[in-house]
Structure formats: C-alpha cells, structure tokens
Scaffold this motif. Structure first.
Motif, PDB file in Angstrom:
ATOM      1  N   GLY A   1     -14.006 -18.824  20.105  1.00 33.93           N
ATOM      2  CA  GLY A   1     -13.651 -18.153  18.918  1.00 33.93           C
ATOM      3  C   GLY A   1     -14.378 -17.035  18.394  1.00 33.93           C
ATOM      4  O   GLY A   1     -13.764 -15.809  18.370  1.00 33.93           O
ATOM      5  N   ILE A   2     -15.422 -17.168  18.002  1.00 35.95           N
ATOM      6  CA  ILE A   2     -16.258 -16.290  17.417  1.00 35.95           C
ATOM      7  C   ILE A   2     -16.691 -15.071  18.580  1.00 35.95           C
ATOM      8  O   ILE A   2     -16.494 -13.954  18.239  1.00 35.95           O
ATOM      9  N   LEU A   3     -16.947 -15.367  19.739  1.00 41.14           N
ATOM     10  CA  LEU A   3     -17.287 -14.488  20.504  1.00 41.14           C
ATOM     11  C   LEU A   3     -16.060 -13.439  20.935  1.00 41.14           C
ATOM     12  O   LEU A   3     -16.086 -12.363  21.065  1.00 41.14           O
ATOM     13  N   GLN A   4     -15.052 -14.128  21.143  1.00 37.73           N
ATOM     14  CA  GLN A   4     -13.520 -13.465  21.510  1.00 37.73           C
ATOM     15  C   GLN A   4     -13.127 -12.482  20.325  1.00 37.73           C
ATOM     16  O   GLN A   4     -12.737 -11.394  20.486  1.00 37.73           O
ATOM     17  N   ALA A   5     -13.236 -13.195  19.034  1.00 36.29           N
ATOM     18  CA  ALA A   5     -12.959 -12.280  17.996  1.00 36.29           C
ATOM     19  C   ALA A   5     -13.934 -10.851  17.784  1.00 36.29           C
ATOM     20  O   ALA A   5     -13.223 -10.045  17.634  1.00 36.29           O
ATOM     21  N   LYS A   6     -14.988 -11.030  18.085  1.00 40.36           N
ATOM     22  CA  LYS A   6     -15.897 -10.091  18.153  1.00 40.36           C
ATOM     23  C   LYS A   6     -15.754  -9.073  19.166  1.00 40.36           C
ATOM     24  O   LYS A   6     -15.464  -7.770  18.925  1.00 40.36           O
ATOM     25  N   ALA A   7     -15.296  -9.689  20.537  1.00 44.24           N
ATOM     26  CA  ALA A   7     -15.006  -8.920  21.753  1.00 44.24           C
ATOM     27  C   ALA A   7     -13.878  -7.949  21.445  1.00 44.24           C
ATOM     28  O   ALA A   7     -13.657  -6.784  21.851  1.00 44.24           O
ATOM     29  N   GLY A   8     -12.861  -8.536  20.850  1.00 44.84           N
ATOM     30  CA  GLY A   8     -11.611  -7.919  20.340  1.00 44.84           C
ATOM     31  C   GLY A   8     -11.307  -7.249  19.127  1.00 44.84           C
ATOM     32  O   GLY A   8     -10.508  -6.626  18.625  1.00 44.84           O
ATOM     33  N   ALA A   9     -12.711  -7.233  18.340  1.00 43.13           N
ATOM     34  CA  ALA A   9     -12.968  -6.465  17.074  1.00 43.13           C
ATOM     35  C   ALA A   9     -11.982  -6.903  16.186  1.00 43.13           C
ATOM     36  O   ALA A   9     -11.224  -6.210  15.194  1.00 43.13           O
ATOM     37  N   GLY A  10     -11.498  -8.506  16.255  1.00 48.85           N
ATOM     38  CA  GLY A  10     -10.685  -9.139  15.089  1.00 48.85           C
ATOM     39  C   GLY A  10     -11.194  -9.936  14.497  1.00 48.85           C
ATOM     40  O   GLY A  10     -12.381 -10.043  14.505  1.00 48.85           O
ATOM     41  N   LYS A  11     -10.422 -11.062  13.874  1.00 46.28           N
ATOM     42  CA  LYS A  11     -10.993 -11.973  13.038  1.00 46.28           C
ATOM     43  C   LYS A  11     -10.570 -13.509  13.790  1.00 46.28           C
ATOM     44  O   LYS A  11      -9.739 -13.392  14.517  1.00 46.28           O
ATOM     45  N   ALA A  12     -11.440 -14.180  13.335  1.00 46.20           N
ATOM     46  CA  ALA A  12     -11.464 -15.753  14.039  1.00 46.20           C
ATOM     47  C   ALA A  12     -10.718 -16.764  12.743  1.00 46.20           C
ATOM     48  O   ALA A  12     -11.625 -16.716  11.849  1.00 46.20           O
ATOM     49  N   VAL A  13      -9.757 -17.240  13.046  1.00 45.13           N
ATOM     50  CA  VAL A  13      -9.370 -18.067  12.106  1.00 45.13           C
ATOM     51  C   VAL A  13      -9.259 -19.598  12.672  1.00 45.13           C
ATOM     52  O   VAL A  13      -8.686 -19.969  13.735  1.00 45.13           O
ATOM     53  N   VAL A  14      -9.619 -20.486  11.719  1.00 47.02           N
ATOM     54  CA  VAL A  14      -9.547 -21.804  12.314  1.00 47.02           C
ATOM     55  C   VAL A  14      -8.640 -22.944  11.513  1.00 47.02           C
ATOM     56  O   VAL A  14      -8.737 -22.564  10.367  1.00 47.02           O
ATOM     57  N   VAL A  15      -8.069 -23.423  12.248  1.00 47.11           N
ATOM     58  CA  VAL A  15      -6.932 -24.246  11.476  1.00 47.11           C
ATOM     59  C   VAL A  15      -7.103 -25.903  11.837  1.00 47.11           C
ATOM     60  O   VAL A  15      -7.331 -26.243  13.068  1.00 47.11           O
ATOM     61  N   ALA A  16      -6.704 -26.932  10.889  1.00 48.81           N
ATOM     62  CA  ALA A  16      -6.711 -28.179  11.032  1.00 48.81           C
ATOM     63  C   ALA A  16      -5.149 -28.323  10.741  1.00 48.81           C
ATOM     64  O   ALA A  16      -4.704 -28.306   9.624  1.00 48.81           O
ATOM     65  N   ILE A  17      -4.642 -29.364  11.440  1.00 47.59           N
ATOM     66  CA  ILE A  17      -3.387 -29.934  10.976  1.00 47.59           C
ATOM     67  C   ILE A  17      -3.641 -31.548  10.831  1.00 47.59           C
ATOM     68  O   ILE A  17      -4.188 -32.482  11.606  1.00 47.59           O
ATOM     69  N   GLY A  18      -3.393 -31.833   9.245  1.00 47.67           N
ATOM     70  CA  GLY A  18      -3.748 -33.418   8.904  1.00 47.67           C
ATOM     71  C   GLY A  18      -4.470 -33.259   7.764  1.00 47.67           C
ATOM     72  O   GLY A  18      -4.495 -32.363   6.954  1.00 47.67           O
ATOM     73  N   GLY A  19      -4.509 -34.699   7.353  1.00 50.38           N
ATOM     74  CA  GLY A  19      -5.214 -34.925   5.806  1.00 50.38           C
ATOM     75  C   GLY A  19      -6.618 -34.175   5.560  1.00 50.38           C
ATOM     76  O   GLY A  19      -7.219 -33.673   6.474  1.00 50.38           O
ATOM     77  N   GLU A  20      -6.902 -34.660   4.209  1.00 51.08           N
ATOM     78  CA  GLU A  20      -8.184 -33.929   3.757  1.00 51.08           C
ATOM     79  C   GLU A  20      -9.610 -34.188   4.457  1.00 51.08           C
ATOM     80  O   GLU A  20     -10.428 -33.348   4.589  1.00 51.08           O
ATOM     81  N   MET A  21      -9.557 -35.390   5.305  1.00 50.42           N
ATOM     82  CA  MET A  21     -10.869 -35.595   6.181  1.00 50.42           C
ATOM     83  C   MET A  21     -11.156 -34.464   6.878  1.00 50.42           C
ATOM     84  O   MET A  21     -12.127 -34.110   7.466  1.00 50.42           O
ATOM     85  N   HIS A  22      -9.964 -33.656   7.352  1.00 45.37           N
ATOM     86  CA  HIS A  22     -10.198 -32.627   8.468  1.00 45.37           C
ATOM     87  C   HIS A  22     -10.835 -31.116   7.647  1.00 45.37           C
ATOM     88  O   HIS A  22     -11.094 -30.260   8.327  1.00 45.37           O
ATOM     89  N   SER A  23     -10.888 -31.216   6.257  1.00 46.09           N
ATOM     90  CA  SER A  23     -11.661 -30.116   5.724  1.00 46.09           C
ATOM     91  C   SER A  23     -13.099 -29.928   6.238  1.00 46.09           C
ATOM     92  O   SER A  23     -13.725 -28.946   6.340  1.00 46.09           O
ATOM     93  N   GLU A  24     -13.715 -31.389   6.680  1.00 47.99           N
ATOM     94  CA  GLU A  24     -15.061 -31.163   6.918  1.00 47.99           C
ATOM     95  C   GLU A  24     -15.258 -30.226   8.209  1.00 47.99           C
ATOM     96  O   GLU A  24     -16.206 -29.485   8.365  1.00 47.99           O
TER      97      GLU A  24
END
Ligand SMILES: Cc1cc2nc3c(=O)[nH]c(=O)nc-3n(C[C@H](O)[C@H](O)[C@H](O)COP(=O)(O)OP(=O)(O)OC[C@H]3O[C@@H](n4cnc5c(N)ncnc54)[C@H](O)[C@@H]3O)c2cc1C
Ligand SMILES: Nc1ncnc2c1ncn2[C@@H]1O[C@H](COP(=O)(O)O)[C@@H](O)[C@H]1O
Lengths: 345, 259
Positions: B45-68
């Motif tokens: 994700g980091i590499l491709q966002a850089k290659a496309g001059a865009g941004k990389a967004v990370v998403v978790a679906i689920g409870g608070e433990m996934h904030s880690e």
C-alpha cells in the motif's frame, strides 16, 4: 432445480484429486436434503469428466463449454455459477477449497447474498441449515460455524478432510449443457502466460510430505569456492540431492520451514506453517526443523509425524509419534536406502 | 488516487489460543499483532500510493482491539486510518464484512487499488476479500506474488499470481482488489518518528450510518469455539546407528500402513 451442485475442478483437462472429495461431501448433503447431486463442469474436455463425475457420485451433469472458458478465470466462471444459482436456486453449492474453489464460490455467494462456509473440516445438517467445523486462529482452535439465513448454502471443503467415494463402474449420469454467461469482451482480466512448475507434487493433496528446515545448511559436503553463500549452497544441495531422493522414493511432496524459505534454501511455494501451507498428510517427516508453533500450525493434523533432529530437546519431538535423534545427513540417506530395499524399488 | 488496505489485529502468532467453557476464545494476556499476512499488503500500500502519487488509507472492521493494527500501520507509514464498528456487522460473517468494506471504499472515493493480505488467521478465511471485490463490482486478483506493472494514468495493471500448479501472469483494468502473498515484498519496520506520530493519531470511527448503508442480512455465525481433539501422545524414540534407526522406522511405518 432442487439439487446440490458440485463444481468439478480440473486443471489442463484432468480432475484434481480434491474435487472428488468435494463431490463426496456434496453427496452427503444431497442425501440429507433428499435431492440429486448435479456436477457442474465448466470448460474444455467436459465429456470425459462427466463420466468420471458419475462414477464418483454425481446423479446429473451440467456442461458449460465455450472458448471464453477454456482456462479458468474467476469472472468468466463466476458468471456461469451465479447465473445458475439465480435461475435454479440449488440447496447448496460445494467445491474443494483450492485457490480456485475458494474464490469462485465466495464470488457467487456474494453475487447472490448467500451464506458460505469456507474450508470446512466436517459438515452437519440440522433443520436444513448447514453447520461446519472450521480451523480458526491458525488452526489452534476449531470454530463451529452455522448458516443462519439465505437460500443457497455455499461450502468449500479442505483437501483430505473428506474421503472420495469408491468409483462406481457403469454409472451414466444424464448430461445437459448450459450457456456461458459472459462474452469474451465482457471479461476484463486476460491470462498472458501460465508457467507450471514441473514435477512438483501438490503439498495439500500429498499423502506423504518430507520437510527440511534450517538444519539443511549443515551439509557435510564442501561448497565450491565460487558458490557465493556456502550455507545456501549446502542447503540447496541437501534439498536436491538428499531430501528429494527420499521424497521420490516415497512418492512424497517436499515441504520446508519458513527459516529455510527465508534463507533462500527453497522457494516459498514449499513453506508449511502459519504463513505457508496447511497440510494434513498421513505421514509428515520433519528433518532439521525445530518445530516452532508457527510451523506446527501448518502440520499438526498430520496422522503420523516423524521428527529427525540432532537436538533431543527440540520441540518437534513433543508432537512426533517417532523421534530419531541424530544428523539428518546420515539418517535421511540411510532411510532412503532402507525404503528402497523394503519396498523393492 | 487512493490505495485502501484492510487489516486487523490478531493474537501474537506464538500465543496460546484456547476455547473456554462458554464457547468463547481467549489468548490470556498475549499481545495482539497485525494479522501476519497483512504486513505485506500494508507495505505494498505504501509503495503503490507513492507510485501513483496518491495516499494510502488503512481500514479495520471490528472492535477496539483492531486499533492496535491501525496504529502499527500508521507507524509503518500509511497516510490515514479508519475503523468501522457497528452492532449490525458481525465481522466473522464474510458477507457482512464485504458489504461494509465495499461501502468504505466508496466513501473514501477515487480508489484504484484495494489490498488485503492473503487471508485472516483469526477467521481462517479469505472469502471476505473476494466478496468485497464482487460487492464493488471490481476485478479480483487473488494470491498476487508480484505487481509486474501498473499504470495509474492508463488504468492498467499486470500481476503475477501464485497458484497450486505454478505462476500465472494476468492483465486487467483498474480498479482492482488484490490479495498479496508473502513474497511480494519485504515489509518495513515502523520508524521511531512513525511510532510517535501514530501514537498521537485520532482514528475516526465509522458506523453503518456514516457509510450510508443498512445492516446486511446475517448469513453465518460462529456458534462456538472448541479446543482441538486431544492428540495421540504416544512417542517412541528410535535409537541406534543411522542404519538401525532407518530399519526400525520403516518397520513402524509399514505397521502403521503409511508406507
Ligand atoms: C508471524 C510469523 C509467521 C511464521 N510463519 C511460519 C511458517 O509458516 N512456517 C514456519 O516453519 N515457520 C514460521 N515462522 C517461523 C518460526 O517461528 C520459526 O522461526 C521457524 O519455523 C524455524 O525454522 P526451523 O525449524 O527450520 O529453524 P530452527 O528453529 O533454527 O531449527 C533448526 C533445527 O535443525 C536442527 N538441526 C541442525 N542441523 C541438523 C542436522 N544436521 N541434523 C538434524 N537436525 C539438525 C537443530 O537442532 C534445530 O532444531 C513464523 C514466524 C512468525 C513470527
Ligand atoms: N491451465 C491454464 N490455466 C490458465 N491459463 C493457462 C493455462 N494453460 C495455458 N494458459 C494460458 O492461456 C493462454 C492460452 O494458452 P494455450 O492453450 O497454450 O494457447 C496462454 O496465455 C497460456 O499461457
């Protein structure tokens, strides 16, 4: 159609072994639902496969052949399966949990808002809903998962979890044909090339697996002066000239630990474990592998585990049925010779 | 353009995971880590966002433990994070997960690439990945071991996929959903600055209402977790010279009918 559909998976025209295991699971469900098993065969060479499907338990066969379907592609195949589910409302769709089976059934389950139980180890039916035991948390626990809604229930079964039925000679299922759902210009993905790895035995189908770990680097042979990294040369030589002959003698597939893969001793396709393949052979021989929990995650359901390790404290011995303490570079060649002698090879 | 990577927290790979009497699952006080397969997706994700001059967004679906897992991802260098939690989604139900995931991708907008690790070790599944692609109506490229070429202007991509029988090279049009294999890259470790920045990040929490969708109809549920059947604990140590060891072992394997 009230039926259970079994997708017959073939590669280059030949059915893969796990597909008849899936057909046996479909047969079990169909008997519970009191409906027929319809084998779905997509692509070329369907006539020969149709006869074979009949021998392995299918009542009827649907063939879908078209130039756009000659080699498996998700979009093209999912188009066929989804259209069939939408028009015929089968009770269940079953396939082997291979790379293709998993994605194909998941796609059609999504297209039709249907429930899916993936990679199941066992199946049961209560009140018409299917329930299954699946591996969770890298195989450390089982999760009993149930269907709670929807119409057609999608199931993929793990290799070697179900036994194929004994083939019945003379079974002649009724064969009908089905039209493709998409034309070539509607399919966005194109296969440019397919490079098969010659001579490799599929790890997940294998009845016997011989795996090597970091200990493979302790090859007593001297690396040539121009070898670059001597440990890598020794380990590769050991995989090719010590482990492979044993595998060949046993008709086994070759596996490896992540340490061996990460060090470049053998390609990643051979890795067994949490971030590799999960296997369940009748016989698993681990040579020069310590038995880390992440390795165990991939092989703990093997029927008989044999550990060969020079360290008698290695954790792999806690899982093993038979333990041989010693140098794998002495034990493996002795074992290869003994197997050859005893099996008359 | 944007790249979206989905991830989640799972118990440390060395943790002892057990089912309890009520059918729940626990791992004591073991730490959680990013789902092991996702590290490769996050790096890509980091590499491709850089290659496309865009941004990389990370998403978790689920409870608070996934904030880690989200904090770890930000520390690695992904640009933004979000978490989706709603009583109407059971993240172990792949169809519910995929419905929410597709809605997130639409909310983020201008997404060319959605990345997942090969599978999630907790649910032991990859079906939610394919289902996210189908809910989006995008091409699914699974088991990708290499992105051979990608042109974000022309919207084309060429990848290598690792299948049971070998390697397949496939071309497609963007946008696509990709699941990545371990050998696609070498995931980076979070930097000190990254960890400091991530610890201060406030991660938005989205409900189904924020995504503009109704709760998907439930399709499957985990009834209970169970411990594995007890293993056969018999052990025989085979001693002697290598030839003697080999002979006894072959005797045993023939008796066990595995040879
Ligand atoms: C997130 C994560 C995921 C992982 N996924 C996996 C996975 O999928 N698969 C996996 O295998 N590992 C995985 N690991 C790595 C795992 O933790 C171990 O590091 C790895 O399994 C060790 O490999 P090994 O047993 O070959 O090496 P070691 O632990 O170094 O063991 C080598 C063994 O060889 C023995 N030995 C050495 N020389 C000889 C000889 N001449 N004869 C006989 N015995 C000899 C030694 O006594 C030793 O026991 C993962 C780790 C993490 C953190
Ligand atoms: N089993 C297969 N699965 C997927 N693609 C394949 C397979 N066999 C061949 N291909 C590819 O499909 C195209 C047609 O192959 P061919 O049948 O060799 O003309 C070529 O690009 C092949 O590389």
């Amino acid at each position: 159609m009230s039926a259970v559909i079994a997708w017959v998976e073939a590669f280059n025209g030949k059915a893969i072994p796990a597909t008849w295991e899936a057909l046996a699971a479909a047969r079990m469900l169909a008997d519970k639902f009191a409906v027929p098993v319809v084998a779905l065969i997509i692509g070329e060479g369907g006539e020969a496969l149709a006869a074979e499907a009949g021998q392995f338990g299918a009542d009827e066969v649907l063939l879908c052949a078209d130039s756009s379907l000659n080699n498996y592609r998700l979009e093209a195949y999912a188009g066929v399966l989804t259209a069939l589910v939408q028009s015929h409302h089968p009770r269940a769709v079953v396939a082997a949990a291979t790379s293709r089976g998993r994605e194909l059934l998941a796609a059609s389950a999504a297209d039709t808002d249907s429930p899916m139980l993936g990679d199941v180890l066992s199946l049961s039916v209560g009140d018409g809903w299917i329930s299954a035991d699946r591996a969770g948390y890298a195989g450390k626990v089982l999760s009993e998962t149930q269907v709670v809604g929807g119409e057609t229930q999608f199931v993929t079964v793990r290799s070697r979890a179900f036994k194929a039925l004994d083939p019945k000679a003379g079974a002649a299922p009724q064969v009908s044909s089905l039209a493709p759902a998409l034309s070539e210009d509607q399919i966005v993905s194109k296969v440019e090339s397919f490079e098969t790895e010659a001579g490799t035995v599929n790890l997940t189908d294998a009845a016997v697996i011989v795996s090597g770990g970091r200990g493979m680097a302790n090859n007593p042979k001297d690396a040539p002066a121009d070898a670059g990294d001597a440990a890598v040369w020794k380990a590769r030589d050991g995989f090719a000239n010590v482990l492979q002959p044993l595998a060949d003698t046993l008709g086994a597939a070759v596996g490896a630990s992540r340490a061996a893969v990460d060090a470049g001793y053998i390609p990643y396709a051979h890795q067994v474990g949490q971030t590799g393949k999960v296997v369940a052979p009748d016989l698993y021989i681990a040579a020069g592998i310590s038995g880390a929990i992440q390795h165990q995650a991939g092989m703990r359901t093997s029927k008989i585990i044999v550990a060969i390790n020079k360290d008698k404290e290695a954790p792999i011995f806690k899982m093993a049925r038979y333990g041989l303490v010693g140098d794998l570079y002495q034990i493996i060649p002795a074992l290869t010779a003994e197997v050859k002698k005893r099996l008359g090879k | 353009m944007s790249v979206v990577v989905f991830t989640r927290s799972t118990p440390d790979t060395a943790a002892k995971v057990e089912a309890d009497a009520s059918g729940g699952v626990s791992w004591g006080d073991a730490a959680t880590v990013v789902n092991p397969w996702d590290e490769y997706a996050l790096e890509e994700g980091i590499l491709q966002a850089k290659a496309g001059a865009g941004k990389a967004v990370v998403v978790a679906i689920g409870g608070e433990m996934h904030s880690e897992a989200l904090k770890h991802s930000l520390a690695m260098g992904l640009d933004e994070a979000a978490r989706v939690e709603d009583a109407g989604i059971d993240p172990t139900d792949s169809l519910a997960y995929a419905t929410a995931a597709a809605a997130v991708v639409k909310k983020i907008a201008d997404v060319d690439l959605v990345l997942f690790g090969k599978e999630s070790v907790d649910v032991g599944s990859d079906q939610h990945i394919v289902q996210t692609a189908r809910k989006l109506g995008w091409t699914m490229l699974s088991y990708v071991s290499k992105i051979v070429a990608v042109d974000y202007a022309a919207k084309t991509i060429k990848v290598e996929r690792m299948l049971e029988e070998g390697r397949q090279v496939v071309t497609s049009r963007l946008p696509v959903v990709i699941s990545v294999m371990k050998d696609i890259n070498e995931p980076r470790y979070p930097s000190f600055i990254g960890i400091r920045k991530a610890s201060k990040a406030v991660i938005p929490l989205w409900s189904l209402g924020d995504l503009g969708i109704a709760a998907p109809p439930p399709r499957t549920k985990v009834a209970r977790y169970k411990n594995l059947p007890a293993r056969d604990t018999r052990f025989e140590l085979i001693e002697g010279t290598p030839e003697e060891q080999a002979k006894v072992l072959v005797d045993r394997l023939i008796e066990e009918k595995v040879l």
